[in-house]
Design a protein around this motif. Structure first.
Motif, PDB file in Angstrom:
ATOM      1  N   GLU A  25       0.881  -1.314  -0.005  1.00 15.12           N
ATOM      2  CA  GLU A  25      -0.110   0.103  -0.015  1.00 15.12           C
ATOM      3  C   GLU A  25       0.729   1.461   0.154  1.00 15.12           C
ATOM      4  O   GLU A  25       0.683   2.322  -0.751  1.00 15.12           O
ATOM      5  CB  GLU A  25      -0.857   0.096   1.481  1.00 15.12           C
ATOM      6  CG  GLU A  25      -2.030  -1.005   1.191  1.00 15.12           C
ATOM      7  CD  GLU A  25      -1.571  -2.280   1.607  1.00 15.12           C
ATOM      8  OE1 GLU A  25      -0.465  -2.463   2.095  1.00 15.12           O
ATOM      9  OE2 GLU A  25      -2.309  -3.326   1.720  1.00 15.12           O
ATOM     10  N   ASN A  26       1.941   1.448   0.824  1.00 19.92           N
ATOM     11  CA  ASN A  26       2.743   2.570   0.923  1.00 19.92           C
ATOM     12  C   ASN A  26       3.553   2.627  -0.467  1.00 19.92           C
ATOM     13  O   ASN A  26       3.428   3.597  -0.954  1.00 19.92           O
ATOM     14  CB  ASN A  26       4.077   2.163   1.949  1.00 19.92           C
ATOM     15  CG  ASN A  26       3.422   2.197   3.254  1.00 19.92           C
ATOM     16  OD1 ASN A  26       4.225   1.291   3.848  1.00 19.92           O
ATOM     17  ND2 ASN A  26       2.723   2.762   3.750  1.00 19.92           N
ATOM     18  N   LEU A  27       4.039   1.559  -1.147  1.00 22.35           N
ATOM     19  CA  LEU A  27       4.857   1.676  -2.499  1.00 22.35           C
ATOM     20  C   LEU A  27       3.614   2.202  -3.445  1.00 22.35           C
ATOM     21  O   LEU A  27       4.015   2.933  -4.562  1.00 22.35           O
ATOM     22  CB  LEU A  27       5.078   0.263  -2.954  1.00 22.35           C
ATOM     23  CG  LEU A  27       5.787   0.467  -4.223  1.00 22.35           C
ATOM     24  CD1 LEU A  27       7.216   1.203  -4.274  1.00 22.35           C
ATOM     25  CD2 LEU A  27       6.344  -1.008  -4.559  1.00 22.35           C
ATOM     26  N   ALA A  28       2.399   1.594  -3.494  1.00 18.50           N
ATOM     27  CA  ALA A  28       1.390   1.947  -4.553  1.00 18.50           C
ATOM     28  C   ALA A  28       1.158   3.612  -4.309  1.00 18.50           C
ATOM     29  O   ALA A  28       1.202   4.404  -5.364  1.00 18.50           O
ATOM     30  CB  ALA A  28      -0.071   1.259  -4.293  1.00 18.50           C
ATOM     31  N   LYS A  29       1.228   4.149  -3.153  1.00 19.38           N
ATOM     32  CA  LYS A  29       1.031   5.531  -2.893  1.00 19.38           C
ATOM     33  C   LYS A  29       2.116   6.159  -3.469  1.00 19.38           C
ATOM     34  O   LYS A  29       1.803   7.413  -4.245  1.00 19.38           O
ATOM     35  CB  LYS A  29       0.727   6.062  -1.526  1.00 19.38           C
ATOM     36  CG  LYS A  29      -0.568   5.700  -0.725  1.00 19.38           C
ATOM     37  CD  LYS A  29      -0.594   6.200   0.581  1.00 19.38           C
ATOM     38  CE  LYS A  29      -2.083   5.792   1.094  1.00 19.38           C
ATOM     39  NZ  LYS A  29      -2.194   6.258   2.275  1.00 19.38           N
ATOM     40  N   LYS A  30       3.229   5.772  -3.051  1.00 20.42           N
ATOM     41  CA  LYS A  30       4.516   6.508  -3.839  1.00 20.42           C
ATOM     42  C   LYS A  30       4.510   6.338  -5.254  1.00 20.42           C
ATOM     43  O   LYS A  30       5.063   7.426  -5.970  1.00 20.42           O
ATOM     44  CB  LYS A  30       5.684   6.122  -2.992  1.00 20.42           C
ATOM     45  CG  LYS A  30       5.808   6.258  -1.640  1.00 20.42           C
ATOM     46  CD  LYS A  30       7.382   5.852  -1.213  1.00 20.42           C
ATOM     47  CE  LYS A  30       7.526   6.198   0.393  1.00 20.42           C
ATOM     48  NZ  LYS A  30       8.188   7.325   0.572  1.00 20.42           N
ATOM     49  N   LEU A  31       4.137   5.460  -5.830  1.00 20.85           N
ATOM     50  CA  LEU A  31       4.023   5.439  -7.342  1.00 20.85           C
ATOM     51  C   LEU A  31       2.963   5.901  -7.865  1.00 20.85           C
ATOM     52  O   LEU A  31       2.629   5.892  -9.310  1.00 20.85           O
ATOM     53  CB  LEU A  31       4.078   3.792  -7.618  1.00 20.85           C
ATOM     54  CG  LEU A  31       5.335   3.229  -7.411  1.00 20.85           C
ATOM     55  CD1 LEU A  31       5.299   1.633  -7.787  1.00 20.85           C
ATOM     56  CD2 LEU A  31       6.474   3.675  -7.928  1.00 20.85           C
ATOM     57  N   GLY A  32       1.778   6.636  -7.026  1.00 20.99           N
ATOM     58  CA  GLY A  32       0.516   6.966  -7.631  1.00 20.99           C
ATOM     59  C   GLY A  32      -0.408   6.153  -7.983  1.00 20.99           C
ATOM     60  O   GLY A  32      -1.135   6.410  -8.978  1.00 20.99           O
ATOM     61  N   LEU A  33      -0.350   5.104  -7.602  1.00 21.82           N
ATOM     62  CA  LEU A  33      -1.065   3.895  -7.990  1.00 21.82           C
ATOM     63  C   LEU A  33      -2.270   3.414  -6.909  1.00 21.82           C
ATOM     64  O   LEU A  33      -2.004   3.556  -5.722  1.00 21.82           O
ATOM     65  CB  LEU A  33      -0.505   2.731  -8.375  1.00 21.82           C
ATOM     66  CG  LEU A  33       0.686   2.757  -9.746  1.00 21.82           C
ATOM     67  CD1 LEU A  33       1.609   1.536  -9.520  1.00 21.82           C
ATOM     68  CD2 LEU A  33      -0.061   3.060 -10.906  1.00 21.82           C
ATOM     69  N   ARG A  35      -3.849   0.206  -4.786  1.00 20.42           N
ATOM     70  CA  ARG A  35      -3.247  -1.080  -4.355  1.00 20.42           C
ATOM     71  C   ARG A  35      -3.581  -2.133  -5.508  1.00 20.42           C
ATOM     72  O   ARG A  35      -2.765  -3.079  -5.845  1.00 20.42           O
ATOM     73  CB  ARG A  35      -3.629  -1.534  -3.048  1.00 20.42           C
ATOM     74  CG  ARG A  35      -3.100  -2.737  -2.693  1.00 20.42           C
ATOM     75  CD  ARG A  35      -3.193  -3.148  -1.271  1.00 20.42           C
ATOM     76  NE  ARG A  35      -2.561  -4.357  -0.574  1.00 20.42           N
ATOM     77  CZ  ARG A  35      -2.941  -5.601  -0.945  1.00 20.42           C
ATOM     78  NH1 ARG A  35      -4.293  -5.926  -1.364  1.00 20.42           N
ATOM     79  NH2 ARG A  35      -2.290  -6.716  -0.444  1.00 20.42           N
ATOM     80  N   ASN A  36      -4.834  -2.121  -5.911  1.00 19.91           N
ATOM     81  CA  ASN A  36      -5.208  -2.938  -7.137  1.00 19.91           C
ATOM     82  C   ASN A  36      -4.316  -2.802  -8.367  1.00 19.91           C
ATOM     83  O   ASN A  36      -3.950  -3.742  -8.948  1.00 19.91           O
ATOM     84  CB  ASN A  36      -6.659  -2.742  -7.525  1.00 19.91           C
ATOM     85  CG  ASN A  36      -7.461  -3.441  -6.183  1.00 19.91           C
ATOM     86  OD1 ASN A  36      -7.240  -4.279  -5.610  1.00 19.91           O
ATOM     87  ND2 ASN A  36      -8.849  -3.083  -6.329  1.00 19.91           N
ATOM     88  N   SER A  37      -4.123  -1.712  -8.680  1.00 18.97           N
ATOM     89  CA  SER A  37      -3.148  -1.498 -10.099  1.00 18.97           C
ATOM     90  C   SER A  37      -1.799  -1.905  -9.828  1.00 18.97           C
ATOM     91  O   SER A  37      -1.321  -2.571 -10.672  1.00 18.97           O
ATOM     92  CB  SER A  37      -2.971   0.098 -10.145  1.00 18.97           C
ATOM     93  OG  SER A  37      -4.297   0.531 -10.609  1.00 18.97           O
ATOM     94  N   LEU A  38      -1.402  -1.664  -8.321  1.00 18.52           N
ATOM     95  CA  LEU A  38       0.133  -2.407  -7.963  1.00 18.52           C
ATOM     96  C   LEU A  38      -0.218  -3.849  -8.537  1.00 18.52           C
ATOM     97  O   LEU A  38       0.914  -4.557  -8.802  1.00 18.52           O
ATOM     98  CB  LEU A  38       0.437  -1.963  -6.719  1.00 18.52           C
ATOM     99  CG  LEU A  38       1.997  -2.477  -6.242  1.00 18.52           C
ATOM    100  CD1 LEU A  38       2.969  -2.156  -7.180  1.00 18.52           C
ATOM    101  CD2 LEU A  38       2.200  -2.112  -4.814  1.00 18.52           C
ATOM    102  N   LEU A  39      -0.921  -4.614  -7.711  1.00 14.87           N
ATOM    103  CA  LEU A  39      -0.984  -5.894  -7.764  1.00 14.87           C
ATOM    104  C   LEU A  39      -1.204  -6.506  -9.201  1.00 14.87           C
ATOM    105  O   LEU A  39      -0.674  -7.457  -9.530  1.00 14.87           O
ATOM    106  CB  LEU A  39      -2.366  -6.389  -6.807  1.00 14.87           C
ATOM    107  CG  LEU A  39      -2.070  -6.184  -5.349  1.00 14.87           C
ATOM    108  CD1 LEU A  39      -3.420  -6.656  -4.644  1.00 14.87           C
ATOM    109  CD2 LEU A  39      -0.836  -6.826  -4.746  1.00 14.87           C
ATOM    110  N   ASN A  40      -1.935  -5.870 -10.085  1.00 11.81           N
ATOM    111  CA  ASN A  40      -2.191  -6.272 -11.498  1.00 11.81           C
ATOM    112  C   ASN A  40      -0.823  -5.936 -12.029  1.00 11.81           C
ATOM    113  O   ASN A  40      -0.461  -7.234 -12.698  1.00 11.81           O
ATOM    114  CB  ASN A  40      -3.143  -5.175 -12.186  1.00 11.81           C
ATOM    115  CG  ASN A  40      -4.322  -5.623 -11.813  1.00 11.81           C
ATOM    116  OD1 ASN A  40      -4.797  -6.619 -11.390  1.00 11.81           O
ATOM    117  ND2 ASN A  40      -5.415  -4.564 -11.862  1.00 11.81           N
ATOM    118  N   ARG A  41       0.035  -5.132 -11.859  1.00  9.92           N
ATOM    119  CA  ARG A  41       1.270  -5.118 -12.355  1.00  9.92           C
ATOM    120  C   ARG A  41       2.109  -6.293 -11.835  1.00  9.92           C
ATOM    121  O   ARG A  41       3.089  -6.747 -12.593  1.00  9.92           O
ATOM    122  CB  ARG A  41       2.131  -3.700 -12.107  1.00  9.92           C
ATOM    123  CG  ARG A  41       1.555  -2.541 -13.081  1.00  9.92           C
ATOM    124  CD  ARG A  41       1.934  -1.212 -12.447  1.00  9.92           C
ATOM    125  NE  ARG A  41       1.391   0.009 -13.115  1.00  9.92           N
ATOM    126  CZ  ARG A  41       0.221   0.317 -13.509  1.00  9.92           C
ATOM    127  NH1 ARG A  41      -0.719  -0.168 -12.932  1.00  9.92           N
ATOM    128  NH2 ARG A  41      -0.023   1.274 -14.157  1.00  9.92           N
TER     129      ARG A  41
END
Length: 79
Positions: A25-33, A35-41
Motif C-alpha cells: 500500500e505504501n509503495l502504491a501511494k508513492k507510485l501514484g497507483l 493497491r489493485n493497480s500495483l497488484l495487477n502489475r
C-alpha cells in the motif's frame, strides 16, 4: 539447448519492500497507483511503466530494482 529469460522476481521484490519497512500500500501511494493497480502489475510479470520504474529507482536504488524486475533464469528447452 537452454535460453535466458528475464522475469519479475517476487521474492526479491518483497525483500526490497521489507528492507525499506514498506507495505504494498505504501509503495502504491508513492507510485501514484491504487493497491489493485500495483497488484495487477505484479501479476503481469512486473509490467511497470517508465515513470514508475524511475520512482522505484529513487526508493530502492537501481541495482535493487534491476534485480527484481529483470531477474535472469536459465530454462532448458525439452525436445
Amino acid at each position: 539447448m537452454g535460453y535466458q529469460k528475464y522475469q519479475f522476481d517476487r521474492n526479491l521484490f518483497h525483500a526490497a519492500l521489507a528492507s525499506k519497512g514498506m507495505t504494498q500500500e505504501n509503495l502504491a501511494k508513492k507510485l501514484g497507483l491504487s493497491r489493485n493497480s500495483l497488484l495487477n502489475r505484479l501479476k503481469n510479470n512486473g509490467a511497470f511503466n517508465k515513470e514508475e520504474i524511475i520512482k522505484m529507482y529513487e526508493i530502492f536504488g537501481k541495482k535493487v530494482v534491476a534485480a527484481f524486475l529483470f531477474s535472469q533464469h536459465c530454462e532448458k528447452m525439452h525436445n
